[in-house]
Design a protein around this motif. Structure first.
Motif, PDB file in Angstrom:
ATOM      1  N   ASP A   1       0.331   3.270   7.092  1.00 44.51           N
ATOM      2  CA  ASP A   1      -1.096   3.213   6.794  1.00 44.51           C
ATOM      3  C   ASP A   1      -1.755   2.409   7.901  1.00 44.51           C
ATOM      4  O   ASP A   1      -1.184   1.425   8.375  1.00 44.51           O
ATOM      5  CB  ASP A   1      -1.291   2.516   5.430  1.00 44.51           C
TER       6      ASP A   1
ATOM      7  N   ASP B   1       1.534   5.081   0.563  1.00 43.99           N
ATOM      8  CA  ASP B   1       1.647   5.660   1.890  1.00 43.99           C
ATOM      9  C   ASP B   1       2.774   4.962   2.656  1.00 43.99           C
ATOM     10  O   ASP B   1       3.008   3.778   2.496  1.00 43.99           O
ATOM     11  CB  ASP B   1       0.318   5.501   2.627  1.00 43.99           C
TER      12      ASP B   1
ATOM     13  N   GLU C   1      -1.491   7.554   6.077  1.00 44.84           N
ATOM     14  CA  GLU C   1      -2.890   7.550   5.633  1.00 44.84           C
ATOM     15  C   GLU C   1      -3.663   6.676   6.619  1.00 44.84           C
ATOM     16  O   GLU C   1      -3.363   5.498   6.779  1.00 44.84           O
ATOM     17  CB  GLU C   1      -3.012   6.981   4.221  1.00 44.84           C
TER      18      GLU C   1
ATOM     19  N   ARG D   1      -8.677  10.149   8.570  1.00 40.57           N
ATOM     20  CA  ARG D   1      -9.990  10.132   7.911  1.00 40.57           C
ATOM     21  C   ARG D   1     -10.813   8.919   8.331  1.00 40.57           C
ATOM     22  O   ARG D   1     -10.350   8.049   9.055  1.00 40.57           O
ATOM     23  CB  ARG D   1      -9.803  10.157   6.389  1.00 40.57           C
TER      24      ARG D   1
ATOM     25  N   GLU E   1       1.626  -1.341   6.942  1.00 41.21           N
ATOM     26  CA  GLU E   1       0.197  -1.111   7.132  1.00 41.21           C
ATOM     27  C   GLU E   1      -0.316  -1.979   8.267  1.00 41.21           C
ATOM     28  O   GLU E   1      -0.067  -3.182   8.315  1.00 41.21           O
ATOM     29  CB  GLU E   1      -0.607  -1.398   5.850  1.00 41.21           C
TER      30      GLU E   1
END
Ligand SMILES: [Ca+2]
Ligand SMILES: [Ca+2]
Ligand SMILES: [Ca+2]
Ligand SMILES: [Ca+2]
Length: 455
Positions: A244, A241, A271, A308, A222
């Motif tokens: 990320d 995920d 993600e 997103r 991440e």
């Protein structure tokens, strides 16, 4: 290795250390033994395994092919460098949530080789290891995050793992090269699990290449802001995920394998957020990605890539195989940002040369619970090969499915041939690959140093 939870210091090794440990327990060992040579600063804990705990405040080099136990949160503090030569195994202690944290200003040089990777793994015996046995690796740097609009803010890592964020996008936290991280991601508290590798405001002076995260209980890798590029990355069988990003992450990634098979309940291949709490904050998250093969499990409702909360992303020359939904784009802020007066702004949001293979649904949006697309980002944009950014719908052959099962990623890419975008045209960091997917004929860079144990 199975470690006794009792410190079994070998007689004769630095009795001063024993006295120190026994009277202060979980405190700093290394300061007391700072004058010992190399890894002998760390006390023996079992056999030839040495114990690392507390703060590392001096430059230290571990012993090649040595074995070490990480107990609790081990911080490489500002000004200190931890150097790990090839063949070293570091066991994260389950009982104490062994975790390695590189603080802002600290450095790690974990320099394995293809023949002798550095392995961070569980301290449980082989055969009884599982995702979430220990913490993971956290690197905190001074690069930009977007918790404050315009950048310049700082943030605190999960589980009291320190401050990250600043204004030095070329910050160097060292290098991870031929490094494998397995069975990490232990729960700190509900909804507060650790990633296999957390790159928190890490700058692009840092080298991350030939890195595998396998069987992590949360995300594999991440990015929290920062500019840390990565190439030759394998993320496999993680329970959340696999990749990320959030907090304004801006990095390049080339050559990747993201394989969700083998996990019990994996979430997404990618993600991606800009910033959850203020979706339009700048700098926007904007990774540029080329040559990644994503392999899903086709679990109902699970996506290969979710973009997103205002993120940008440009993704090229990649394969999304066997997802229920290949690509999902969420949030008004994501679409509005990438709407150039009614046409898709490909400088902000683009997929080009991306193959959708055996996905139940190639692409969808999720705005306000509707299934219609917003503005110029209509469904045809993603599904019509005649568009300037052609995507390809393919059904995997039996041989591809067989290759996936064998983790023969090269053959997966070879089977799904299409004309790639020249990655070298993206920016100067990228190299021309000549193939779509994570690896190509004669270029099986993942072989030899990766491994995929179940337990
Ligand atoms: Ca995470
Ligand atoms: Ca996640
Ligand atoms: Ca998730
Ligand atoms: Ca996330």
């Amino acid at each position: 290795m199975k470690t006794s939870r009792t410190i079994a210091l070998t007689a004769g090794l630095l009795t001063v250390v024993l006295a120190f440990v026994s009277c202060t327990e979980e405190k700093n060992v290394t300061q007391v033994i700072a004058n010992a040579p190399h890894d002998e600063r760390f006390p023996l804990v079992a056999g030839t395994t040495r114990l690392i705990m507390g703060d590392i405040t001096y430059d230290i080099t571990l012993k090649a092919d040595g074995e070490y136990l990480l107990r609790g949160s081990v911080f490489v503090q500002s000004g200190a460098t931890l150097t790990i030569p090839p063949g070293v195994t570091l066991y994260g202690e389950s009982y104490s949530i062994g975790t390695l944290i590189i603080s802002q200003g600290g450095k790690i040089y974990a320099l394995g080789t293809a023949d002798s990777p550095i392995v961070f793994t569980s301290d449980s015996t082989v055969g009884s290891r599982s995702a979430g046995d220990w913490g993971g690796i956290i690197i905190n740097g001074y690069a930009t995050i977007n918790t404050v609009d315009g950048g310049g803010g700082t943030a605190q890592g999960e589980g009291n793992t320190g401050t990250y964020g600043g204004a030095d996008d070329h910050d160097c936290s060292g290098a991870l090269r031929y490094v494998v991280v397995q069975f990490a991601g232990q729960l700190y508290s509900p909804d507060n699990e650790l990633n296999g590798i957390a790159l928190q405001a890490v700058g692009d002076g840092t080298c991350v290449e030939y890195v595998q995260v396998h069987r992590n209980d949360d995300d594999g890798i991440e990015w929290f802001g920062g500019t840390c590029n990565a190439r030759y990355v394998v993320v496999s069988a993680c329970e959340d995920d696999h990749i990320d990003w959030t907090h304004g992450a801006c990095f390049n990634l080339q050559y990747g394998i993201v394989d969700l098979t083998g996990a019990t309940d994996p979430d997404r291949g990618i993600e991606a957020d800009n910033y959850e709490f203020s979706e339009a904050n700048t700098p926007r998250s904007h990774p540029v990605i080329s040559n990644v093969t994503f392999i899903g499990t086709n679990a109902s409702g699970k996506e290969g890539i979710v973009l997103r909360r205002g993120t940008e992303a440009q993704i090229f020359n990649s394969i999304l195989h066997n997802f229920d939904v290949g690509l999902e784009i969420d949030s008004d802020s994501t679409f509005i940002n990438a709407d150039n007066s009614g046409t898709p702004d490909l400088s902000k949001l683009a997929l080009q040369g991306v193959i959708f293979s055996s996905c139940t649904q190639n692409a969808k949006n999720h705005i306000s619970g509707t299934t219609t697309w917003q503005g110029p980002w209509d469904v045809d944009y993603f599904d019509t090969a005649a568009q300037s950014s052609p995507l390809y719908n393919m059904t995997a052959t039996a041989s591809v499915i067989s290759w996936v099962a064998q983790r023969d990623y090269w053959s997966v890419g070879e089977a799904l041939t299409a004309t790639p975008i020249d990655a070298a045209s993206l920016n100067s960091w990228f190299a021309t690959a000549g193939f779509i997917g994570g690896c190509g004929a004669g270029y099986k860079w993942y072989e030899g140093w990766t491994s995929f144990p179940t337990n």
